[in-house]
Design a protein around this motif. Structure first.
Motif, PDB file in Angstrom:
ATOM      1  N   ARG A  24     -27.775 -29.811 145.205  1.00 33.46           N
ATOM      2  CA  ARG A  24     -27.551 -29.964 143.682  1.00 33.46           C
ATOM      3  C   ARG A  24     -27.442 -31.390 143.293  1.00 33.46           C
ATOM      4  NH1 ARG A  24     -25.073 -25.222 145.205  1.00 33.46           N
ATOM      5  NH2 ARG A  24     -25.794 -23.480 144.118  1.00 33.46           N
ATOM      6  N   ALA A  25     -27.963 -31.676 142.130  1.00 37.99           N
ATOM      7  CA  ALA A  25     -28.070 -32.915 141.225  1.00 37.99           C
ATOM      8  C   ALA A  25     -27.146 -32.857 140.258  1.00 37.99           C
ATOM      9  CB  ALA A  25     -29.343 -33.558 140.803  1.00 37.99           C
ATOM     10  N   SER A  26     -26.265 -34.075 140.040  1.00 38.40           N
ATOM     11  CA  SER A  26     -25.315 -33.826 138.623  1.00 38.40           C
ATOM     12  C   SER A  26     -25.899 -33.955 137.625  1.00 38.40           C
ATOM     13  CB  SER A  26     -24.301 -35.194 139.091  1.00 38.40           C
ATOM     14  OG  SER A  26     -25.168 -36.546 139.010  1.00 38.40           O
ATOM     15  N   GLN A  27     -27.187 -34.242 137.473  1.00 38.19           N
ATOM     16  CA  GLN A  27     -28.019 -34.188 136.383  1.00 38.19           C
ATOM     17  C   GLN A  27     -29.537 -34.022 136.652  1.00 38.19           C
ATOM     18  OE1 GLN A  27     -27.170 -38.499 135.180  1.00 38.19           O
ATOM     19  NE2 GLN A  27     -29.384 -38.790 134.634  1.00 38.19           N
ATOM     20  N   SER A  28     -30.124 -33.419 135.604  1.00 39.07           N
ATOM     21  CA  SER A  28     -31.860 -33.107 135.918  1.00 39.07           C
ATOM     22  C   SER A  28     -32.447 -34.210 136.519  1.00 39.07           C
ATOM     23  CB  SER A  28     -32.565 -32.714 134.547  1.00 39.07           C
ATOM     24  OG  SER A  28     -33.770 -32.186 135.085  1.00 39.07           O
ATOM     25  N   ILE A  29     -33.094 -34.183 137.495  1.00 45.92           N
ATOM     26  CA  ILE A  29     -34.148 -35.152 138.114  1.00 45.92           C
ATOM     27  C   ILE A  29     -35.410 -34.557 138.281  1.00 45.92           C
ATOM     28  CG2 ILE A  29     -32.188 -36.323 139.569  1.00 45.92           C
ATOM     29  CD1 ILE A  29     -33.061 -34.850 141.964  1.00 45.92           C
ATOM     30  N   GLY A  68     -35.185 -29.555 138.376  1.00 45.13           N
ATOM     31  CA  GLY A  68     -33.969 -29.986 137.649  1.00 45.13           C
ATOM     32  C   GLY A  68     -32.772 -30.348 138.553  1.00 45.13           C
ATOM     33  N   THR A  69     -31.762 -29.415 138.776  1.00 46.65           N
ATOM     34  CA  THR A  69     -30.863 -29.727 139.206  1.00 46.65           C
ATOM     35  C   THR A  69     -30.494 -29.080 140.734  1.00 46.65           C
ATOM     36  OG1 THR A  69     -29.315 -28.047 138.269  1.00 46.65           O
ATOM     37  CG2 THR A  69     -29.518 -30.420 136.962  1.00 46.65           C
ATOM     38  N   GLU A  70     -31.196 -28.051 140.807  1.00 43.16           N
ATOM     39  CA  GLU A  70     -30.928 -27.169 141.983  1.00 43.16           C
ATOM     40  C   GLU A  70     -32.157 -27.064 143.144  1.00 43.16           C
ATOM     41  OE1 GLU A  70     -28.204 -24.048 141.759  1.00 43.16           O
ATOM     42  OE2 GLU A  70     -28.814 -23.043 143.449  1.00 43.16           O
ATOM     43  N   PHE A  71     -32.192 -27.579 144.319  1.00 43.78           N
ATOM     44  CA  PHE A  71     -32.992 -27.567 145.174  1.00 43.78           C
ATOM     45  C   PHE A  71     -32.671 -26.836 146.687  1.00 43.78           C
ATOM     46  CE2 PHE A  71     -35.378 -30.393 142.464  1.00 43.78           C
ATOM     47  CZ  PHE A  71     -34.386 -31.339 141.823  1.00 43.78           C
ATOM     48  N   ASP A  92     -35.385 -40.222 141.088  1.00 45.10           N
ATOM     49  CA  ASP A  92     -35.296 -40.263 139.778  1.00 45.10           C
ATOM     50  C   ASP A  92     -35.292 -41.394 139.120  1.00 45.10           C
ATOM     51  OD1 ASP A  92     -33.766 -39.541 136.760  1.00 45.10           O
ATOM     52  OD2 ASP A  92     -35.850 -38.594 136.848  1.00 45.10           O
ATOM     53  N   SER A  93     -34.138 -42.486 139.683  1.00 47.75           N
ATOM     54  CA  SER A  93     -33.946 -43.561 139.042  1.00 47.75           C
ATOM     55  C   SER A  93     -34.020 -44.696 140.257  1.00 47.75           C
ATOM     56  CB  SER A  93     -32.546 -43.570 138.397  1.00 47.75           C
ATOM     57  OG  SER A  93     -31.477 -43.616 139.493  1.00 47.75           O
ATOM     58  N   TYR A  94     -33.878 -46.031 139.770  1.00 48.85           N
ATOM     59  CA  TYR A  94     -33.980 -47.044 140.687  1.00 48.85           C
ATOM     60  C   TYR A  94     -32.823 -47.000 141.794  1.00 48.85           C
ATOM     61  CZ  TYR A  94     -30.400 -49.747 138.765  1.00 48.85           C
ATOM     62  OH  TYR A  94     -29.277 -50.082 138.121  1.00 48.85           O
TER      63      TYR A  94
END
Lengths: 107, 122
Positions: A24-29, A68-71, A92-94
């Motif tokens: 789970r991600a803390s925000q959408s990726i 999104g947030t769940e994989f 999603d980010s650097y």
């Protein structure tokens, strides 16, 4: 930074079992997620990228899903070579971040 | 085939410096972003730094910003990590990893080296 949380931390299973690991991600990726396998004393190995794309040479019993947030990472029929630790990673980010890992042990 | 071979690890006292190298082969090194990822003993993976294909763009984890410098020499197909003001919490196996893209920002790692151990201890 985006935080990644895997569950469970440890999983006991038998050869032939279907195994599912959640990340789970803390925000959408979106689908910017990869999965790696690591064995003791070895470097990680890429299994899945873009949430569900299988890396070349990786057995088809491995599959990934989610957005999104769940994989999830699923191993359809656990083989002896699959006992290892698995990590998810968001890109999603650097500032790429990993989950804390899930150790798959022999039951 | 792609090969990444790290070197330069060892035992170093707190506050001292160390430089790691990663020799690359089997792909066009100058086309790809490159990363350093570390793993403390018995712990998980931590991304450390990235450099773009041309060396112009670099990003660092907050934990090493201002102390570590990533750079590359595309004529030698080699990636480096200069580590200054080392702390005991920097003790880890350091892996170099090839990014899938050119810039390195927002990348997954399709090939990894075997790692080199850095131990920071007095």
């Amino acid at each position: 930074d985006i935080q990644m949380t895997q569950s469970p931390s440890t999983l006991s299973a038998s050869v032939g079992d279907r195994v599912t690991i959640t990340c789970r991600a803390s925000q959408s990726i979106s689908t910017w997620l990869a999965w790696y396998q690591q064995k003791p004393g070895k470097a990680p190995k890429l299994l899945i990228y873009k949430a569900s794309s299988l890396q070349s040479g990786v057995p088809s019993r491995f599959s990934g899903s989610g957005s999104g947030t769940e994989f999830t990472l699923t191993i359809s029929s656990l083989q002896p070579d699959d006992f290892a630790t698995y990590y998810c990673q968001q890109y999603d980010s650097y500032s790429q971040t990993f989950g804390q890992g899930t150790k798959v042990e022999i039951k | 085939q792609v090969q990444l071979v790290e070197s330069g690890g060892g035992v170093v006292q707190p506050g001292r410096s160390l430089r790691l190298s990663c020799a690359a082969s089997g792909f066009t090194f100058s086309n790809y972003g490159m990363h350093w990822v570390r793993q403390a003993p018995g712990k998980g993976l931590e991304w450390v730094a990235v450099i773009s294909f041309d060396g112009r763009t670099k990003y660092y984890a907050d934990s090493v910003e201002g102390r570590f410098t990533i750079f590359r020499d595309n004529s030698k197909n080699t990636l480096y990590l200069q580590m200054n003001s080392l702390r005991p919490e920097d003790t880890a196996v350091y892996y170099c990893a090839k990014g899938e893209g050119t810039e390195g920002a927002g990348d997954y790692f399709d090939y990894w080296g075997q790692g080199t151990l850095v131990t920071v201890s007095s």
